[in-house]
Structures are given as C-alpha cells and as structure tokens.
Design an enzyme around this catalytic site. Structure first.
Site, PDB file in Angstrom:
ATOM      1  N   GLU A 258       0.880  -0.988   0.030  1.00  0.00           N
ATOM      2  CA  GLU A 258       0.120   0.176  -0.039  1.00  0.00           C
ATOM      3  C   GLU A 258       0.839   1.315   0.103  1.00  0.00           C
ATOM      4  O   GLU A 258       0.596   2.232  -0.572  1.00  0.00           O
ATOM      5  CB  GLU A 258      -0.796   0.124   1.277  1.00  0.00           C
ATOM      6  CG  GLU A 258      -2.063  -0.848   1.003  1.00  0.00           C
ATOM      7  CD  GLU A 258      -2.973  -0.603  -0.098  1.00  0.00           C
ATOM      8  OE1 GLU A 258      -3.361   0.614  -0.124  1.00  0.00           O
ATOM      9  OE2 GLU A 258      -3.458  -1.524  -0.836  1.00  0.00           O
TER      10      GLU A 258
ATOM     11  N   CYS B  51     -12.410   1.362 -14.957  1.00  0.00           N
ATOM     12  CA  CYS B  51     -12.800   2.707 -14.727  1.00  0.00           C
ATOM     13  C   CYS B  51     -11.496   3.601 -14.694  1.00  0.00           C
ATOM     14  O   CYS B  51     -11.267   3.963 -13.742  1.00  0.00           O
ATOM     15  CB  CYS B  51     -13.694   2.856 -13.664  1.00  0.00           C
ATOM     16  SG  CYS B  51     -14.279   4.259 -13.288  1.00  0.00           S
TER      17      CYS B  51
ATOM     18  N   CYS C 183     -16.560   1.423 -20.042  1.00  0.00           N
ATOM     19  CA  CYS C 183     -17.721   1.314 -19.506  1.00  0.00           C
ATOM     20  C   CYS C 183     -18.538   0.004 -19.960  1.00  0.00           C
ATOM     21  O   CYS C 183     -19.365  -0.362 -19.142  1.00  0.00           O
ATOM     22  CB  CYS C 183     -18.651   2.560 -19.849  1.00  0.00           C
ATOM     23  SG  CYS C 183     -17.678   4.105 -19.071  1.00  0.00           S
TER      24      CYS C 183
ATOM     25  N   CYS D 216     -17.758  -2.717 -17.624  1.00  0.00           N
ATOM     26  CA  CYS D 216     -17.872  -2.524 -16.134  1.00  0.00           C
ATOM     27  C   CYS D 216     -18.950  -3.220 -15.466  1.00  0.00           C
ATOM     28  O   CYS D 216     -20.116  -3.160 -15.961  1.00  0.00           O
ATOM     29  CB  CYS D 216     -17.948  -1.027 -15.918  1.00  0.00           C
ATOM     30  SG  CYS D 216     -18.115  -0.617 -14.317  1.00  0.00           S
TER      31      CYS D 216
END
Length: 351
Positions: free
Chosen positions: A35, A190, A197, A200
């Site tokens: 992270e 995205c 899209c 998605c």
C-alpha cells in the site's frame, strides 16, 4: 449485500488480479508495504521493488533493524522518498510499541508514521477481513463516477461524501477480495482516460454513465502554472576518483537521500567554498541540463563535472558528507535521475 458489491465481487472472481505478490500470503506486513509503495505509483512499477524489498526485509523485524540507507537504496527510483523514511520509522515503532504485530484498530494504525485512513483501511480489510472502506486514487475515481459526486476529490467536503459512499457500498463478507476488486476496477476498467464502460460490472448503477458524463468525473483540480526551479549540481571527484556526496535534509527535495552538492544559485558567488573549489580544480566541464518533474514543480539541474588535483577542506556536519567510490553507489540511496546522470558522466568500469 449491495448490488454494487455483488456485481463487483462476481466480476473480480473472473477478471480480478489474483496473483499479485503481496496477496500470497495476504498478511499485514506485505499489505502495508504494498500500500505504501502503490501510493501514486502503478502496480507494474511496484512489483519488482516489492519483490526486492521482501527478499531483503522478509518481515517487519528485519526492516526495523536495517539502516535507513539500506532502505533508501532499495527505494531509489520509486520517488516520494518521504514514504521510505516513514516506512522505516513505522516499522521501528511497531516493533518497539507492539512487538512487531500490527494493531487491529483504525485509530491505532493511523497514529503510525505514513499511515492514513485509506492505508489503514486496506490493512484492516485485506489482512484481517474487517469491514473498513478505502479511498485511494483509483477508488475515488470509481466512486465519484458511480455516485456522480461533484467537485474536486481533494477538498474536505467531497472527501467526506466519497467516504460516506465507500462505507455505504461495503459488503458484509469477503472484505479482502472486495477491497482488491474495487482497486482493480479503477486500475483496469474505470480508468482516468478511455474508461471501458461496456465492460464495467457496476455500469447499471453508475450515475455518471446514466448522465452520459463519465469523462466529467471526478472533477479536476483548477490548473495553476507549475513553478520552475533551477539549481547547480556539483559532480566533484578527488584525486582518488571518489565522488563527493552529501546527505540531503529530511525535508525538501530528495529528503534523506545522498546526492552530490546541490546549490540553489546557478552563479556561484566569489569566496564561497564552491567557487574556491572551481578556481583550484584541474578540470571543469559543463554538462547538459537535467530536467525532472516533481509533484508540484519542475526542476532543472545544471551539472558541473569537477576534477580535483588535491583534497579540499570541506565543512559539513559529521556523517553528512562522504567521498565514495563510484562502484559502491548502488549501496546508497541516491535519487534515480542523479544516479543515471552519474553513470552517464563517468566511466564506472575504470574506477
């Protein structure tokens, strides 16, 4: 479970990323390290750095016991070096305060150096399965579009709305997979430019898509002209062929790294140590400018290659200045563009 989470998890099972090195095993140390590295850095760039880090520091005790220079040397090229310094401080604090075990509350994690709310949430969700949202760059983009949330996500009001939406969409189970799934969706579908899209899984509920306004979200920050800075970089070699390095101050450009002397003035004033050095040098060569883009400004370095016939008397705090052989540079934390400049400017095979 929300329709958003159901669709997202079903998509993740077929199309998500399941073979990232920090997923096997998906433990707190590896999740945390990934992270931190992934902040403003793409997965493809992070993977080789993560692999080298784990080989050198297989657990938090090894990282905490290592010298900072070893950490910075392995970090060189990833940028945003405050992350590496905070990583080292955080490891030492976890070992000293928690015996090397990551705390399992959001509040305790956020008190540690370099860990904000999103990173803490990622650790809790992925390593411990806790129902905690995240809001990294990819997730902000997904949620801003899904909820058609207006405004630049860097403002507190918009951040608050996105956190509320992130919390509302969480499932009650499979938190580790869900967290990875929403990050994967932002990274692979995205995307900031040319989002797919049609592929998605949450398109049926996307408010921005319904408005035919996907490209308008998230709203960009108002553009400002980027400041331009200039500095003189001195590549100074002594008669033994060693290069002079100075440790940069913790704050500022390349904080905590080793670097040849970097002077803010392009024209050296008479009587300064740098001008005296130039006056006594056996050879001085002007090198082509080196340009580097930081987050908030552009820097142009004007390098001078300086060869000395005699060792100078240099004044610096003890331990903050070194003469090093060019063959040993790989063991020190240097800014990646400066390291490349040194390699181009000197023949390392002859030293």
């Amino acid at each position: 479970m929300s329709a958003f989470a159901q669709r997202l998890l079903a998509w993740f099972d077929q199309h998500g990323r399941h073979d990232l090195p920090w997923q096997h095993p998906r433990e707190a140390y590896r999740v945390w390290l990934a992270e931190i590295m992934l902040q403003q850095t793409q997965v493809a760039t992070v993977i080789p750095y993560f692999t080298r880090f784990i080989a050198r520091f297989p657990d938090i005790h090894a990282l905490a016991a290592a010298p900072l220079d070893d950490v910075l040397a392995l970090w060189s090229g990833l940028g945003y070096y405050a992350r590496a310094r905070n990583l080292h401080r955080c490891a030492r604090q976890i070992v000293a305060q928690y015996g090397g075990t990551f705390p399992r509350t959001l509040e305790a994690l956020m008190e540690l150096p370099g860990i904000g709310r999103s990173t803490a949430g990622a650790i809790l969700a992925q390593a411990f399965g806790q129902r905690t949202p995240i809001l990294d760059g990819n997730v902000r983009r997904v949620l801003a579009r899904y909820g058609a949330v207006p405004g630049w996500p860097g403002t507190p009001a918009v951040q608050k709305r996105l956190w509320q939406l992130a919390e509302a969409l969480l499932p009650d189970e499979r938190m580790a997979d869900y967290t990875q799934a929403i990050m994967d969706l932002g990274a692979t579908v995205c995307t900031a430019r040319k989002p797919a899209c049609v592929r998605c899984p949450v398109a049926p509920g996307c408010a921005a898509l319904a408005q035919n306004a996907v490209a308008e979200y998230p709203h960009p920050r108002s553009k400002k002209k980027r400041p331009q800075r200039h500095a003189r970089l001195l590549l100074i070699r002594n008669p033994q062929g060693q290069l002079l390095l100075e440790r940069r101050a913790p704050l500022g450009i390349w904080g905590g790294l080793w670097c040849p002397p970097l002077l803010g003035e392009l024209h050296l004033a008479s009587g300064t140590w740098a001008q005296i050095l130039l006056d006594t040098a056996s050879r001085v060569r002007q090198l082509p400018p080196l340009r580097h883009a930081f987050t908030h400004f552009d820097l142009e370095l004007r390098p001078l290659q300086i060869e000395l016939d005699a060792m100078p008397e240099l004044i610096c705090e003890p331990g903050q200045q070194l003469w090093v052989s060019l063959s040993t540079l790989s063991h020190l934390g240097l800014p990646a563009p400066v390291r490349r400049l040194i390699e181009q400017s000197f023949s390392l095979g002859s030293t």
